[in-house]
Design a protein around this motif. Sequence first.
Motif, short mmCIF file in Angstrom:
data_model
loop_
_atom_site.label_atom_id
_atom_site.label_comp_id
_atom_site.label_asym_id
_atom_site.label_seq_id
_atom_site.Cartn_x
_atom_site.Cartn_y
_atom_site.Cartn_z
N MET A 106 -5.05 -12.37 -16.78
CA MET A 106 -3.72 -12.14 -16.24
C MET A 106 -2.81 -11.93 -17.44
N ILE A 107 -2.25 -10.72 -17.56
CA ILE A 107 -1.36 -10.44 -18.68
C ILE A 107 0.07 -10.35 -18.17
N GLU A 108 1.03 -10.50 -19.06
CA GLU A 108 2.42 -10.48 -18.63
C GLU A 108 3.32 -9.85 -19.69
N THR A 109 4.59 -9.73 -19.38
CA THR A 109 5.57 -9.12 -20.30
C THR A 109 6.58 -10.19 -20.73
N PRO A 110 6.22 -11.05 -21.67
CA PRO A 110 7.17 -12.09 -22.08
C PRO A 110 8.29 -11.57 -22.98
N ILE A 111 8.09 -10.35 -23.56
CA ILE A 111 9.13 -9.74 -24.38
C ILE A 111 9.84 -8.69 -23.53
N LEU A 112 11.15 -8.87 -23.30
CA LEU A 112 11.91 -8.01 -22.39
C LEU A 112 13.10 -7.39 -23.11
N PRO A 113 13.58 -6.23 -22.62
CA PRO A 113 14.75 -5.62 -23.26
C PRO A 113 15.99 -6.49 -23.10
N SER A 114 16.93 -6.37 -24.03
CA SER A 114 18.16 -7.16 -23.96
C SER A 114 19.39 -6.30 -23.65
N LYS A 115 19.24 -4.98 -23.79
CA LYS A 115 20.38 -4.11 -23.53
C LYS A 115 20.61 -4.00 -22.02
N PRO A 116 21.86 -4.23 -21.57
CA PRO A 116 22.15 -4.24 -20.13
C PRO A 116 21.68 -2.99 -19.40
N LYS A 117 21.83 -1.80 -20.00
CA LYS A 117 21.43 -0.55 -19.33
C LYS A 117 19.92 -0.50 -19.10
N ASN A 163 15.28 -0.97 -15.24
CA ASN A 163 14.05 -1.59 -14.72
C ASN A 163 14.28 -2.19 -13.35
N ASN A 164 15.39 -2.92 -13.19
CA ASN A 164 15.68 -3.55 -11.90
C ASN A 164 15.79 -2.51 -10.79
N THR A 165 16.47 -1.40 -11.09
CA THR A 165 16.65 -0.34 -10.09
C THR A 165 15.30 0.25 -9.69
N ILE A 166 14.45 0.54 -10.68
CA ILE A 166 13.12 1.09 -10.40
C ILE A 166 12.32 0.14 -9.50
N ILE A 167 12.31 -1.14 -9.87
CA ILE A 167 11.50 -2.11 -9.13
C ILE A 167 12.06 -2.32 -7.72
N GLU A 168 13.39 -2.44 -7.59
CA GLU A 168 13.98 -2.65 -6.27
C GLU A 168 13.74 -1.45 -5.36
N ASN A 169 13.89 -0.25 -5.89
CA ASN A 169 13.62 0.95 -5.09
C ASN A 169 12.16 0.99 -4.66
N TRP A 170 11.27 0.62 -5.56
CA TRP A 170 9.84 0.61 -5.23
C TRP A 170 9.56 -0.36 -4.08
N LEU A 171 10.16 -1.56 -4.15
CA LEU A 171 9.97 -2.56 -3.09
C LEU A 171 10.46 -2.04 -1.74
N VAL A 172 11.57 -1.32 -1.76
CA VAL A 172 12.10 -0.76 -0.52
C VAL A 172 11.18 0.35 0.00
N ASN A 173 10.74 1.21 -0.91
CA ASN A 173 9.90 2.35 -0.50
C ASN A 173 8.57 1.93 0.09
N TYR A 174 8.03 0.81 -0.38
CA TYR A 174 6.69 0.38 0.07
C TYR A 174 6.73 -0.88 0.93
N LYS A 175 7.88 -1.09 1.60
CA LYS A 175 8.01 -2.33 2.39
C LYS A 175 7.08 -2.34 3.61
N ALA A 176 6.51 -1.19 3.91
CA ALA A 176 5.55 -1.14 5.03
C ALA A 176 4.34 -2.05 4.76
N TYR A 177 4.07 -2.33 3.49
CA TYR A 177 2.91 -3.18 3.12
C TYR A 177 3.27 -4.67 3.06
N SER A 178 4.53 -4.99 3.30
CA SER A 178 4.94 -6.40 3.17
C SER A 178 4.43 -7.21 4.35
N ILE A 179 4.09 -8.44 4.07
CA ILE A 179 3.58 -9.35 5.09
C ILE A 179 4.77 -9.95 5.83
N LYS A 180 4.77 -9.79 7.15
CA LYS A 180 5.88 -10.31 7.94
C LYS A 180 5.71 -11.81 8.23
#
Length: 946
Positions: free
Chosen positions: A673-684, A689-706
């Motif tokens: 199990m690998i992870e990303t402990p080093i993250l960007p610090s610039k607000p933009k 990243n947040n926008t990409i991930i949130e959009n992805w979650l919305v686009n693929y919500k059909a796979y979410s467990i109800k």
Amino acid sequence: MGTNEIVRILEDAADAMIPKDKLEEITESRIKEIVEVMAPMAAVLNNVGIDQKHIDEAIANLETRYAITMDTGVLLKEDNYKKWYFSSKAERGTAYWDRYNRYLEKDVKLPKKVINKIEEASEDIMDVLGDPYSQTSFQRKGLVIGSVQSGKTSNYTALINKAADSGYKVIILLTGTIEKLRKQTQGRIDDGFVGADSRNFIENKKPSKKNAHLGVGRYNTSINVASFTTTDKDFDSKGLNVKLTSVADPVIFVIKKNKSILEKLHTWLKNKNANPTTGIIDLPMLLIDDEADNASVNTNNPEKDPTAINNGIRNLLRLFNKYSYVGFTATPFANIFIDPQIGVEGNDDLFPKDFIYLLEQPSNYVGPTQMYREDGEYNYMVRHNDDMEEMLELKHKNGTRMVGLPNSLKHSINLFLLANAVRDLRGDENKHRSMLIHVSRFISVQRDVQEQVKNYFNFAKEQIKNYALAEKEVPYIQELRALFEKEYGQEPTANYGIEKFKKIPIKESWAHIKNVLYKAISPIQVHTVNSGSAAQRMNYEEYEEGLRLIAIGGLSLARGLTLEGLMVSYFYRNTKMYDTLMQMGRWFGYRDGYRDLCRLWTSSESAGWYEHIAEATEELRNEVRNMVWQNKRPIDFGLRVRSAEDTPLIVTARNKLRHSEQIKLVRQLNGRMIETPILPSKPKEIEANNTIIENWLVNYKAYSIKDLSILGVQKPTFKDVPKDAIIELLMLVEYPYMNEFSKDSVFVGEIKKSTSKIFDKWDVVVATNRPQKNVEAKIFGEIDIYPITRSFDFFGTGHYIRMSKSKKRLGSTEYALTGLLKEEKESIEKSVNELLHGQKNKKGGQKSPTQNMYFNTGIPRNPLVVIYPVQLKGSEGVDPEVDKYVDETNQLITGISIGIPDIKGVKSETYEYVVNKVYQMELIEGSSNQYDWDEEYDEDDDQLDN
């Protein structure tokens, strides 16, 4: 007669009456009963007065000894050998082992349970070595993994004795590169195997009554050993006209890892003992490499160059047609695993192709995991010395003067003085005590530090002499009493400014301490100790009443030399030097009777890094156990070591930097199990990243467990997400290149091109805390979450955010079980618990699992992506820059972890990637600016302080 001697007499008398055949029935009440019965008899027979204090101490010592336990080790082996050892014992005898067994019990006073485990381990290892009576040639290679300062000398000495009993004629023991260490090891071999002063044979000395029989020699005088090296000198062929075949007894060489010495021995063996036609010696040989974890470029000195030394070892092995090579290492991160040349023809000579044996430690061992983890039993020992930077910068030049002693160093010195008084009160008057101070690699700086420490110690001694017992306390005595109460008193924590540390209160009071304080500290000496001065300074054997030493030195002080009775350590060096893994070992080991007094001062950055390394090391130890369970082979473990986060990269970089601009690494995708402990610090960048991930979650919500109730861990979960959707996410998010996973990393490319069915369906989980009262949920990708929090600092030239600071941790172990249905979770959890069954932590509970374990059971499961939206935590005033950033940042920062299972019957995926020097140094030094890089070796390796 002193207290210690009287207690020893009583202890021995009582111990002789304790039944050794029923160790499990020995209780504290039974020990107390036997000691009290034996006390009058021992007093009469030895003509000494035995009082209740002596009785209580003897009872306590025996209770400690018989409470010590030790787990059985595990053996990972290639299925390519014929068992031979156990069936040969009756015919060949056990004379050498029998006397070593008695020596361990009577002289070393090891608990019988521990001796039994040492014998068990040595016999398991013997059975995978070559049979010395074999009619055909053999070349066996293996590795024994112990722990730093855990007593591996006893284990390899046991193996040597067993080998001698079995018919091995030639035994070569390789020690480190320092002569003092070689002499120390030779002395232990004289006691544990030779049974006499090694100088008797080689120098044809007539043994005096004093040295005629040492150690094991006192228990059987009918067997002998010929030592071709002595406590005075390493191997020297001058005037040595003896042939091995003319010596009736087993022959041993205890030699340094030194190019010239290895060549001398090779030349002598070849010229005097090899068959002139074949150039081969037809005698069974065992070579034990006590420093197989020589994982750093120690020096510019070609005599100690690891490549030349490895060649020397291989040349020795090639001289014999029947040999077994056994490396002993204190860390799984050994060179032989990590070097990417493994598997290339002619470059894998020392790889342990036949077996790896994992030694367990006795229950009284103080080790890295227990010390550095915040929940560790010995975490109370750790203190921080970040104030040293004000007096002596971490990166300094030769000739730099320390501006003065920081408060942390004064505290550590004063605590060493107090600890000496406590030891005297506990009846340890004749025991050695040491303090280690290591703040510079330069001898000139070490001498300056020594001068300042000595001046401060002399001031303290004068104050204690004149005012410790005065009615009115002068300021220094007030400070000393306050330190005593802070560190050893009844308060629950030791507070230094806003930092609070754990502690263990002791029973001795200040009133008791001050009465013996001056007498306790008067014998203390302050010396620099480096490779040149070690023999003169660390001469413990010359002090029958105990040496009390404050030792100031560099890496050679810490690289193998034993600091007897080490109680206080003060360490301030570059945090990422891999040498520190061995170096920190000076303060591990056995501290029976004074564990509560021990302290380690180090920087907060180093403490976190050590925890990171300790966890990685413990994880690899568990990998060995897991692989034994799954019937895997040593070569599989070698690959797993090279796949362990950033540690192998650091080791490899340290070894290769002088010779290469790039390093090639091979890693395994599965079972991690690998992870990303080093993250960007610039607000933009964070927002992108947040926008990409949130959009992805919305686009693929059909796979979410109800219905979350069907899940083993009830977190927002997307189940059976197709591979293409995962690749889409991983190709869009951007993370700093120091993470193994980033947008353009080989890791993502390998998943994309793999045709393995493992990657067809994935689970995706969003990390969140449980709902909390009066806390409003945040919306992340149309999901209600209660963000997890993490401490952080800034790292590298790019001023990145580093999660959990130097511990480099983004995720939590519990998330390795997310994404699973209830029955899947139960099955995988059961498998991991079975693996850990019987493995106790130091508090008696079962050891905790790691994230990787849940992906290594062989049980089918989907790969897992965990998305961590994190609320950053402030430092509570410790780091103003961190607090300012938190105040000004009103968004979550999101990291990702990826877990890929190793499934039984499915081929594991490996991949190769190249890292350049800038990447290496950013990771190792925290900077790509060469000016900031530290040297890889200590000055005192080559400039001896005579």
